[in-house]
Design an enzyme around this catalytic site. Structure first.
Site, short mmCIF file in Angstrom:
data_model
loop_
_atom_site.label_atom_id
_atom_site.label_comp_id
_atom_site.label_asym_id
_atom_site.label_seq_id
_atom_site.Cartn_x
_atom_site.Cartn_y
_atom_site.Cartn_z
N TYR A 1 -7.22 -14.37 12.22
CA TYR A 1 -5.83 -14.32 11.75
C TYR A 1 -5.19 -15.71 11.85
O TYR A 1 -4.56 -16.19 10.90
CB TYR A 1 -5.04 -13.31 12.58
CG TYR A 1 -3.56 -13.27 12.27
CD1 TYR A 1 -3.09 -12.63 11.13
CD2 TYR A 1 -2.64 -13.87 13.13
CE1 TYR A 1 -1.73 -12.59 10.85
CE2 TYR A 1 -1.28 -13.83 12.85
CZ TYR A 1 -0.83 -13.20 11.71
OH TYR A 1 0.51 -13.17 11.44
N ARG B 1 0.81 -1.22 0.00
CA ARG B 1 0.00 0.00 0.00
C ARG B 1 0.84 1.27 0.00
O ARG B 1 0.44 2.28 -0.56
CB ARG B 1 -0.93 0.02 1.23
CG ARG B 1 -2.08 -0.94 1.15
CD ARG B 1 -3.01 -0.77 2.33
NE ARG B 1 -2.31 -0.91 3.60
CZ ARG B 1 -2.83 -0.61 4.78
NH1 ARG B 1 -4.04 -0.10 4.86
NH2 ARG B 1 -2.14 -0.80 5.89
N ARG B 2 2.01 1.24 0.65
CA ARG B 2 2.80 2.46 0.82
C ARG B 2 3.77 2.64 -0.34
O ARG B 2 4.92 2.23 -0.29
CB ARG B 2 3.52 2.41 2.17
CG ARG B 2 2.55 2.60 3.35
CD ARG B 2 3.27 2.52 4.67
NE ARG B 2 3.51 1.16 5.08
CZ ARG B 2 4.20 0.81 6.16
NH1 ARG B 2 4.74 1.75 6.93
NH2 ARG B 2 4.36 -0.45 6.49
N SER C 1 8.69 -25.73 20.41
CA SER C 1 7.36 -25.33 20.89
C SER C 1 6.28 -26.11 20.17
O SER C 1 5.34 -26.62 20.80
CB SER C 1 7.15 -23.83 20.68
OG SER C 1 8.00 -23.07 21.50
#
Length: 263
Positions: free
Chosen positions: A157, A41-42, A241
């Site tokens: 998410y 976007r930027r 993990s």
């Protein structure tokens, strides 16, 4: 690394290239001789990155401004790359919103669906079709540990990251007897500007930063494993993990473990 262009093609596209992991991937493939297409976007920040990459690695760059939360954003992306010798695609873009499912505005849910699933799938489908037809190319999609445990208070998410992970793993097997490499990298805490903004202050924040991986170490490990595996949990700590969650915990316990971080 200099063989990337020879092996896969002249151009690589990074969807979500402005900073952090996306920026590091762009620099990595440029170092390997590939021209880069930076999408996000930027636009001004992407142009700065493109100029920096051109100067440092003597490759070409293109910038495409796109808002991945809009379902039609891929039209301009595919049009801009249709005549290029494409050899690499990486989908890094993501969008999340903290809070309970029903407390999050529906508009935000639709935006997350577009970024994390719809736009991702359109790009994966499009470039995988090109790579399969020419029988060369590399797909590198980015997932997250939240897609392994689920992510209470950040639920959509986590589900989106699980979608990216499982879809890419499956397509990786489908492409196994071809010259197209397909890989999903599952990341844990990685020090990027956006990640740092979401960290708590004080001792908890210091501990999180100490345990996190740098983008450089993350990208080096990913590229060391391309062509060897279809799915990689990046970092020894993260692999331990995942093993713990999958062997010593029920799904409910793993979700509770993750959920407590946001309560």
């Amino acid at each position: 690394m200099n063989s990337l262009k020879e092996k896969y093609g002249e151009w690589g596209i990074i969807l979500g290239a402005t900073e952090g992991v996306g920026k590091a991937i762009a620099e990595k493939i440029a170092k390997g001789g590939m021209n880069v297409i930076l999408v996000g976007r930027r636009e001004e920040k992407l142009k700065e990155l493109g100029a920096e990459i051109e100067k440092t690695y003597q490759v070409k760059s293109k910038v495409i401004r796109a808002d991945f939360s809009l379902s039609n954003c891929t039209d301009a992306i595919f049009e801009a790359t249709k005549d290029l010798d494409m050899g690499f695609m990486s989908y890094v873009a993501c969008l999340h919103s903290f809070g309970k499912l029903q407390d999050t505005d529906w508009e935000k849910h639709e935006q997350m669906i577009n970024v994390n699933i719809i736009t991702f799938l359109k790009c994966f489908y499009h470039y995988m079709g090109i790579f399969a037809k020419q029988d060369r190319g590399l797909i590198l999609n980015i997932s997250s540990l939240t897609g392994v445990t689920s992510s209470p208070y950040n639920a959509q998410y986590g589900a989106g990251k699980a979608y990216i992970k499982k879809l890419t793993e499956a397509v990786g097997y489908e492409a196994e007897k071809t010259n197209v490499d397909v890989m999903v990298a599952t990341l844990g805490s990685t020090i990027t500007p956006s990640w740092l903004q979401n960290q708590p202050g004080g001792e908890a924040g210091e501990a999180a930063i100490k345990a996190a991986m740098t983008t450089e170490d993350t990208i080096d490990e990913i590229f060391d494993n391309i062509g060897k595996v279809h799915s990689l949990v990046v970092g020894e700590r993260n692999r331990n993990s995942v093993k713990h969650w999958q062997t010593d915990m029920t799904a409910d316990e793993a979700a509770a473990y993750m959920g407590r971080f946001y309560e």
